[in-house]
Design an enzyme around this catalytic site. Structure first.
Site, mmCIF file in Angstrom:
data_model
loop_
_atom_site.group_PDB
_atom_site.id
_atom_site.type_symbol
_atom_site.label_atom_id
_atom_site.label_comp_id
_atom_site.label_asym_id
_atom_site.label_seq_id
_atom_site.Cartn_x
_atom_site.Cartn_y
_atom_site.Cartn_z
ATOM 1 N N LYS A 140 48.579 12.120 42.870
ATOM 2 C CA LYS A 140 49.375 11.914 44.089
ATOM 3 C C LYS A 140 50.692 12.664 43.981
ATOM 4 O O LYS A 140 51.190 12.957 42.881
ATOM 5 C CB LYS A 140 49.643 10.433 44.361
ATOM 6 C CG LYS A 140 50.447 9.685 43.279
ATOM 7 C CD LYS A 140 51.961 9.804 43.388
ATOM 8 C CE LYS A 140 52.675 9.135 42.221
ATOM 9 N NZ LYS A 140 54.066 9.535 42.041
ATOM 10 N N ASP A 179 51.543 2.347 40.961
ATOM 11 C CA ASP A 179 50.848 3.447 41.632
ATOM 12 C C ASP A 179 49.325 3.298 41.625
ATOM 13 O O ASP A 179 48.620 4.126 42.197
ATOM 14 C CB ASP A 179 51.182 4.789 40.943
ATOM 15 C CG ASP A 179 52.622 5.209 41.160
ATOM 16 O OD1 ASP A 179 53.261 4.713 42.113
ATOM 17 O OD2 ASP A 179 53.108 6.031 40.366
HETATM 18 O O1 C5P Z 1 54.620 -0.085 37.620
HETATM 19 P P1 C5P Z 1 54.684 0.949 36.539
HETATM 20 O O2 C5P Z 1 54.339 0.390 35.195
HETATM 21 O O3 C5P Z 1 53.923 2.183 36.852
HETATM 22 O O4 C5P Z 1 56.208 1.381 36.463
HETATM 23 C C1 C5P Z 1 56.708 2.121 35.385
HETATM 24 C C2 C5P Z 1 58.230 1.959 35.315
HETATM 25 O O5 C5P Z 1 58.835 2.596 36.454
HETATM 26 C C3 C5P Z 1 58.732 0.534 35.374
HETATM 27 O O6 C5P Z 1 58.798 -0.026 34.087
HETATM 28 C C4 C5P Z 1 60.123 0.696 35.959
HETATM 29 O O7 C5P Z 1 61.037 1.128 34.988
HETATM 30 C C5 C5P Z 1 59.950 1.862 36.913
HETATM 31 N N1 C5P Z 1 59.695 1.437 38.309
HETATM 32 C C6 C5P Z 1 60.715 0.865 39.051
HETATM 33 N N2 C5P Z 1 60.491 0.482 40.336
HETATM 34 C C7 C5P Z 1 59.272 0.665 40.894
HETATM 35 C C8 C5P Z 1 58.215 1.262 40.175
HETATM 36 C C9 C5P Z 1 58.456 1.633 38.867
HETATM 37 O O8 C5P Z 1 61.834 0.694 38.547
HETATM 38 N N3 C5P Z 1 59.093 0.291 42.159
#
Ligand code: C5P
Length: 304
Positions: free
Chosen positions: A11, A138
């Site tokens: 993406k 994601d």
């Molecule tokens: O959800 P995911 O594990 O993919 O997110 C990775 C990191 O990206 C999270 O630990 C956070 O630091 C950051 N993040 C965030 N806000 C979001 C998505 C991700 O701060 N909406």
């Protein structure tokens, strides 16, 4: 069924508006996801215990064991189904690793679809989307594909009205960037300022409805870009280079470091790719189009 193969896209965020930091450490987002034709394949086969194998030129950069998101997806799905995760997952990696294109999330989405089919669970897309949201912000979009607005952490999705298709060039960096590091730098830059709630860009949605690549190019935006550019100053020059050589729009992809260039045609993209490669700041360029479907089963090839 002893072998299921799933193809899943990368993406790019056409817009990534980042709201204030939440108490849980995440940020409320208003983002427009767009699935593009760079694909990983995840193959699931019966196996006495969970195994995850990655193949392809970047295989060494993909975390193995408990850190692998596809393996975690299989474990989560198995637990919900009350069974053991007896599966070998083979990830054929083509999406850039740690590139801001949600490659790890894509593999997790593909693993959910593949194991659901392999184990004959037939949970349905909605139940899989719920598990996907537990695995990462994601992951639900990698299941859905197309073009979609994401709210909350990015997991609350609504398909966007979008006409036609768009042509992209992606410039891959020599080294990846860690998403948490980029969000942390964004928070550092914003410290002491009032951060508005994240909102979807109306000009961008209008450009999508009209299928107008020129307007879309102008409307691309990413609030994480200043943070990523602070960590990787060379990316600013790269985005400028693209704009100077025919890109309709240039934006950091997600948390970077991949840079995304919207172009008017495949020929324009090929010419721009040569310029970007010659800059020396680019490991490789990839040509793609969007939107494309989310994670889907494919028929394994005979040699598989
Ligand atoms: O959800 P995911 O594990 O993919 O997110 C990775 C990191 O990206 C999270 O630990 C956070 O630091 C950051 N993040 C965030 N806000 C979001 C998505 C991700 O701060 N909406």
């Amino acid at each position: 069924m002893g072998h299921v193969a799933v193809r899943v896209p990368a993406k790019v965020n056409l817009q990534l508006a980042v709201g204030p930091l939440r108490a849980d450490g995440y940020h409320d987002l208003a983002t427009v996801f767009h699935a593009v034709s760079l694909f990983d394949e995840v193959h699931a086969e019966d196996c006495p215990a969970l195994e995850v194998v990655t193949t392809g030129p970047q295989a060494d950069a993909v975390p193995g064991g408990a850190d692998n998101l596809a393996g975690r997806a299989a474990t989560l799905l198995a637990a919900r189904a009350g069974r053991a995760p007896e599966v070998r997952l083979t990830i054929r990696k083509d999406i850039p690793v740690a590139g801001g294109m949600a490659g790890g999330s894509a593999d997790a989405a593909a693993a959910l679809v593949a194991c659901d089919a392999l184990w004959g669970l037939d949970l349905g897309r909605e139940a899989l989307a719920g598990l996907a949201a537990e695995l990462g912000s994601d992951v639900p979009f990698a299941l859905l594909g197309g073009t979609a607005v994401g709210l909350g952490r990015g997991e609350r999705l609504t398909p966007a009205l979008a006409r036609g298709g768009f042509t992209w060039v992606f410039a891959l960096a020599h080294q990846g960037l860690a998403t948490p590091q980029v969000f942390a730098e964004c928070d550092r830059q914003r410290a002491g300022t009032a951060v508005p709630e994240a909102a979807v860009s109306e000009p961008l949605m209008a450009a999508l409805r009209a299928g107008d690549p020129v307007a879309l190019g102008r409307a691309l935006g990413n609030d994480l870009q200043p943070a990523a550019l602070a960590l990787r100053p060379e990316l600013g020059a790269l985005l400028e280079l693209g704009r100077a050589h025919g890109a309709l729009g240039a934006v950091l992809s997600g948390s970077g470091p991949t840079c995304a260039f919207l172009v008017e045609s495949r020929d324009a993209g090929l010419a721009l790719g040569d310029v970007l490669l010659a800059s020396g700041d680019v490991r490789d360029v990839r040509h793609a189009h969007g939107p494309v479907h989310g994670a889907r089963t494919i028929t394994p090839r005979v040699e598989d």
